[in-house]
Design an enzyme around this catalytic site. Sequence first.
Site, PDB file in Angstrom:
ATOM      1  N   HIS A   1      -6.154 -13.738  -7.720  1.00  0.00           N
ATOM      2  CA  HIS A   1      -7.013 -12.757  -7.051  1.00  0.00           C
ATOM      3  C   HIS A   1      -8.415 -12.852  -7.637  1.00  0.00           C
ATOM      4  CE1 HIS A   1      -8.515  -9.029  -5.332  1.00  0.00           C
ATOM      5  NE2 HIS A   1      -7.453  -9.018  -4.543  1.00  0.00           N
TER       6      HIS A   1
ATOM      7  N   LYS B   1       0.846  -1.192   0.000  1.00  0.00           N
ATOM      8  CA  LYS B   1       0.000   0.000   0.000  1.00  0.00           C
ATOM      9  C   LYS B   1       0.885   1.247   0.000  1.00  0.00           C
ATOM     10  CE  LYS B   1      -3.630  -2.691   0.689  1.00  0.00           C
ATOM     11  NZ  LYS B   1      -4.723  -2.883  -0.286  1.00  0.00           N
TER      12      LYS B   1
END
EC number: 4.1.1.39
Length: 473
Positions: A287, A168
């Site tokens: 994912h 992040k």
Amino acid sequence: MAVKTYQAGVTQYRQSYWQPDYVPLDTDILACFKITPQPGVDREEAAAAVAAESSCGTWTTVWTDLLTDLDYYKGRAYRLEDVPGDDTCYYAFIAYPIDLFEEGSVVNVFTSLVGNVFGFKAVRALRLEDLRFPIAYVKTCGGPPHGIQVERDRLNKYGRPMLGCTIKPKLGLSAKNYGRACYEALRGGLDFTKDDENINSQPFMRWRDRFDFVMEAVQKAEQETGERKGHYLNVTAPTPEEMYKRAEHAKEIGAPIIMHDYLAGGLCANAGLANWCRDNGILLHIHRAMHAVIDRNPHHGIHFRVLTKILRLSGGDHLHTGTVVGKLEGDRASTLGWIDLLRESFVPEDRSRGIFFDQDWGSMPGCFAVASGGIHVWHMPALVTIFGDDSVLQFGGGTLGHPWGNAAGAHANRVALEACVQARAEGRQLEKEGKDILTAAAAHSPELKIAMETWKEIKFEFEAVDQLAIANK
């Protein structure tokens, strides 16, 4: 033998596609649909309509029916059940002969079972709740490129869940700063770092630069710690050709694992990439970006347990499954059900976990379940209990948000994990004694102590939108 004759016109679907005395064959693909019919359409007719439109039927009789064996190829609605607590809909069970589908093609299965039938006017809403793939079909699919045991052997990691971290901020970092963030997290004690699903090749960070800086970080962390490390390099791309180009570069620079967004990227692309990974000795992390658009509405769409089965057949070594305790949708019973569907060789019918059919996977390898989304050290006892060892616990903000930085956040997670694994081995009940276990570990780890203080009030306690519809929970 009766002579077939053609009679033009429109007949009720139930005349051909409703067969309550049918006993499904071991080779049939079985489906459970949740049907919300239009007003005035009775249950049997709506179920038969779904069976027809998802197999070989159409709205009128056609003379070319005489040129095939319709009784062999048609789908058959064979059972109806009430949905506990919801009288607006019901379950319809439909059997499809295996020869309706191309061998090893989940794309072809979906084209029929979740194709035009979902826009059919006879139903107000339609949801595919579960599928049973016969072992005869499972054997035609490639499945995970490597599977759980091969991955553990390659990484030399046993007896515990693995730890990961999504870097992040997910967008905006330069390649060099991105690599630095990976290095700090890996040297702190994580097994993996990860590209977020929407990191591909944007102007602020092109894919080749990211791959190179990240692998430099991985190799440096390995040298310092003596442990195998990895980073999920997302090779999802605008075209299959570009996807393989990125995968080849990942292989050239020594990446042990790559990543693909299997729903956004497409099942065809995913199956091809899984085959490439199998041939080239690369692990494949999957994912599920876009899944909630498909599976979150409890009346229309495809349940995630079906998407789980499709992924295992299509190919992937890891799959995101939700966390139960984090920020993403997923109740405990359902999540335990699809975790088993990912990992076990045989999963029996269990309505208490939303599993409508026995599923035999034969010798097909299992996949690691990935818990990711809004988790931190306080969740560790519950995560270890829910997911067990064959999982990857990914703490993004729960690593990078540590007041002392990425390495300290990673170290806190590693200490918390090892404390829980040790307590489990001692026979302690992790979820009941979790606070005591973590507090004792924090006495010897200032990094864990600070993490516990930082996130002690953070909870995501919202009722699941898609809840199990069972008579006795």
